[in-house]
Design a protein around this motif. Structure first.
Motif, PDB file in Angstrom:
ATOM      1  N   ILE A  53      42.588 -16.685  30.131  1.00 57.71           N
ATOM      2  CA  ILE A  53      41.920 -15.937  29.054  1.00 57.71           C
ATOM      3  C   ILE A  53      42.908 -15.009  28.359  1.00 57.71           C
ATOM      4  O   ILE A  53      42.966 -14.954  27.122  1.00 57.71           O
ATOM      5  CB  ILE A  53      40.702 -15.161  29.602  1.00 57.71           C
ATOM      6  CG1 ILE A  53      39.620 -16.148  30.063  1.00 57.71           C
ATOM      7  CG2 ILE A  53      40.146 -14.190  28.558  1.00 57.71           C
ATOM      8  CD1 ILE A  53      38.508 -15.509  30.875  1.00 57.71           C
ATOM      9  N   TRP A  54      43.691 -14.267  29.138  1.00 57.45           N
ATOM     10  CA  TRP A  54      44.674 -13.356  28.572  1.00 57.45           C
ATOM     11  C   TRP A  54      45.707 -14.127  27.753  1.00 57.45           C
ATOM     12  O   TRP A  54      46.133 -13.689  26.692  1.00 57.45           O
ATOM     13  CB  TRP A  54      45.338 -12.537  29.675  1.00 57.45           C
ATOM     14  CG  TRP A  54      46.441 -11.650  29.201  1.00 57.45           C
ATOM     15  CD1 TRP A  54      47.726 -11.636  29.657  1.00 57.45           C
ATOM     16  CD2 TRP A  54      46.384 -10.626  28.195  1.00 57.45           C
ATOM     17  NE1 TRP A  54      48.461 -10.684  28.993  1.00 57.45           N
ATOM     18  CE2 TRP A  54      47.653 -10.044  28.085  1.00 57.45           C
ATOM     19  CE3 TRP A  54      45.368 -10.154  27.369  1.00 57.45           C
ATOM     20  CZ2 TRP A  54      47.949  -9.021  27.196  1.00 57.45           C
ATOM     21  CZ3 TRP A  54      45.657  -9.122  26.480  1.00 57.45           C
ATOM     22  CH2 TRP A  54      46.933  -8.574  26.393  1.00 57.45           C
ATOM     23  N   ASN A  55      46.122 -15.300  28.231  1.00 57.82           N
ATOM     24  CA  ASN A  55      47.072 -16.127  27.498  1.00 57.82           C
ATOM     25  C   ASN A  55      46.538 -16.456  26.108  1.00 57.82           C
ATOM     26  O   ASN A  55      47.251 -16.324  25.113  1.00 57.82           O
ATOM     27  CB  ASN A  55      47.363 -17.407  28.282  1.00 57.82           C
ATOM     28  CG  ASN A  55      48.447 -18.239  27.650  1.00 57.82           C
ATOM     29  OD1 ASN A  55      48.297 -18.762  26.555  1.00 57.82           O
ATOM     30  ND2 ASN A  55      49.550 -18.374  28.358  1.00 57.82           N
ATOM     31  N   PHE A  56      45.292 -16.862  26.039  1.00 60.17           N
ATOM     32  CA  PHE A  56      44.682 -17.206  24.748  1.00 60.17           C
ATOM     33  C   PHE A  56      44.614 -15.977  23.841  1.00 60.17           C
ATOM     34  O   PHE A  56      45.036 -16.018  22.685  1.00 60.17           O
ATOM     35  CB  PHE A  56      43.286 -17.797  24.957  1.00 60.17           C
ATOM     36  CG  PHE A  56      42.609 -18.149  23.672  1.00 60.17           C
ATOM     37  CD1 PHE A  56      42.891 -19.340  23.022  1.00 60.17           C
ATOM     38  CD2 PHE A  56      41.694 -17.286  23.090  1.00 60.17           C
ATOM     39  CE1 PHE A  56      42.279 -19.661  21.822  1.00 60.17           C
ATOM     40  CE2 PHE A  56      41.077 -17.592  21.890  1.00 60.17           C
ATOM     41  CZ  PHE A  56      41.366 -18.784  21.251  1.00 60.17           C
ATOM     42  N   ILE A  57      44.099 -14.873  24.378  1.00 56.14           N
ATOM     43  CA  ILE A  57      43.953 -13.644  23.584  1.00 56.14           C
ATOM     44  C   ILE A  57      45.324 -13.121  23.153  1.00 56.14           C
ATOM     45  O   ILE A  57      45.553 -12.821  21.976  1.00 56.14           O
ATOM     46  CB  ILE A  57      43.184 -12.561  24.381  1.00 56.14           C
ATOM     47  CG1 ILE A  57      41.740 -12.992  24.590  1.00 56.14           C
ATOM     48  CG2 ILE A  57      43.255 -11.205  23.692  1.00 56.14           C
ATOM     49  CD1 ILE A  57      40.986 -12.151  25.608  1.00 56.14           C
ATOM     50  N   TYR A  58      46.228 -13.014  24.106  1.00 56.84           N
ATOM     51  CA  TYR A  58      47.537 -12.445  23.827  1.00 56.84           C
ATOM     52  C   TYR A  58      48.299 -13.276  22.797  1.00 56.84           C
ATOM     53  O   TYR A  58      48.883 -12.737  21.855  1.00 56.84           O
ATOM     54  CB  TYR A  58      48.355 -12.308  25.119  1.00 56.84           C
ATOM     55  CG  TYR A  58      49.698 -11.693  24.880  1.00 56.84           C
ATOM     56  CD1 TYR A  58      49.827 -10.328  24.669  1.00 56.84           C
ATOM     57  CD2 TYR A  58      50.845 -12.477  24.833  1.00 56.84           C
ATOM     58  CE1 TYR A  58      51.059  -9.747  24.426  1.00 56.84           C
ATOM     59  CE2 TYR A  58      52.083 -11.912  24.593  1.00 56.84           C
ATOM     60  CZ  TYR A  58      52.181 -10.544  24.387  1.00 56.84           C
ATOM     61  OH  TYR A  58      53.402  -9.986  24.148  1.00 56.84           O
ATOM     62  N   ASN A  59      48.320 -14.598  22.973  1.00 57.57           N
ATOM     63  CA  ASN A  59      49.052 -15.441  22.030  1.00 57.57           C
ATOM     64  C   ASN A  59      48.435 -15.402  20.637  1.00 57.57           C
ATOM     65  O   ASN A  59      49.152 -15.428  19.639  1.00 57.57           O
ATOM     66  CB  ASN A  59      49.172 -16.870  22.551  1.00 57.57           C
ATOM     67  CG  ASN A  59      50.223 -16.959  23.635  1.00 57.57           C
ATOM     68  OD1 ASN A  59      51.298 -16.393  23.527  1.00 57.57           O
ATOM     69  ND2 ASN A  59      49.911 -17.659  24.706  1.00 57.57           N
ATOM     70  N   THR A  60      47.114 -15.316  20.571  1.00 59.65           N
ATOM     71  CA  THR A  60      46.456 -15.183  19.269  1.00 59.65           C
ATOM     72  C   THR A  60      46.896 -13.884  18.588  1.00 59.65           C
ATOM     73  O   THR A  60      47.269 -13.880  17.410  1.00 59.65           O
ATOM     74  CB  THR A  60      44.922 -15.214  19.430  1.00 59.65           C
ATOM     75  OG1 THR A  60      44.554 -16.468  20.025  1.00 59.65           O
ATOM     76  CG2 THR A  60      44.215 -15.054  18.093  1.00 59.65           C
ATOM     77  N   LEU A  61      46.855 -12.784  19.333  1.00 63.04           N
ATOM     78  CA  LEU A  61      47.265 -11.493  18.783  1.00 63.04           C
ATOM     79  C   LEU A  61      48.759 -11.465  18.452  1.00 63.04           C
ATOM     80  O   LEU A  61      49.170 -10.942  17.410  1.00 63.04           O
ATOM     81  CB  LEU A  61      46.926 -10.361  19.763  1.00 63.04           C
ATOM     82  CG  LEU A  61      45.442 -10.122  20.024  1.00 63.04           C
ATOM     83  CD1 LEU A  61      45.251  -9.122  21.160  1.00 63.04           C
ATOM     84  CD2 LEU A  61      44.747  -9.654  18.752  1.00 63.04           C
ATOM     85  N   PHE A  62      49.567 -12.036  19.323  1.00 66.96           N
ATOM     86  CA  PHE A  62      51.008 -12.034  19.112  1.00 66.96           C
ATOM     87  C   PHE A  62      51.376 -12.844  17.870  1.00 66.96           C
ATOM     88  O   PHE A  62      52.195 -12.406  17.051  1.00 66.96           O
ATOM     89  CB  PHE A  62      51.735 -12.594  20.344  1.00 66.96           C
ATOM     90  CG  PHE A  62      53.214 -12.373  20.310  1.00 66.96           C
ATOM     91  CD1 PHE A  62      53.754 -11.184  20.775  1.00 66.96           C
ATOM     92  CD2 PHE A  62      54.076 -13.337  19.810  1.00 66.96           C
ATOM     93  CE1 PHE A  62      55.121 -10.951  20.736  1.00 66.96           C
ATOM     94  CE2 PHE A  62      55.439 -13.113  19.773  1.00 66.96           C
ATOM     95  CZ  PHE A  62      55.971 -11.927  20.233  1.00 66.96           C
TER      96      PHE A  62
END
Length: 143
Positions: A53-62
């Motif tokens: 979940i963090w991977n998806f959120i973080y990469n989207t934000l990044f």
């Protein structure tokens, strides 16, 4: 070699990576906490789920930040920022999970997180190396 479409390849990759990662993380957590599999398996699943979940959120934000900042090339500096931010966010989530689940202090939780971080560094390298030998990239398998 097995050739899959890019979407199928990503799905097979993340599924195999996470399932094996959960098994190995359970073993690492058992060794670090002195607990049994039934106590460490749920933690490994929680952390794995959080990582996905963090991977998806973080990469989207990044990627949104990169776009707003007009960054067009991922230099070494950008990759270091990316990796540090991802691991830092996951670290902040995992630390209290270990402390609450195992009833340990911050020192032991830091040891657990550090050990898993090092394990996953090596695991990711080895897994990806083997995965690429079994599941060809379409643009590389046409030679």
């Amino acid at each position: 070699m097995i050739t899959l479409s890019p979407l199928k390849r990503r799905l097979v990759y993340v599924t195999l990576f996470e399932v094996l990662g959960i098994v190995f993380a359970t073993l690492v957590l058992m060794a670090l906490s002195g607990s049994q599999a039934q106590e460490s398996l749920p933690v490994a699943i929680i952390v794995s789920t959080a990582a996905v979940i963090w991977n998806f959120i973080y990469n989207t934000l990044f990627e949104a930040w990169e776009s707003r900042s007009k960054i067009t090339v991922r230099t070494l500096k950008i990759r270091v920022i990316h990796a540090t931010g991802f691991e830092g966010g996951l670290f902040l989530f995992c630390l209290p999970v270990y402390m609450l689940w195992y009833g340990v202090g911050i020192g032991q939780a830091l040891v657990m997180e550090s050990a898993l971080l090092l394990f996953f560094l090596v695991y990711t390298f080895v897994f990806t190396l083997l995965f690429d030998q079994i599941f060809a990239l379409q643009h590389l398998s046409k030679k």
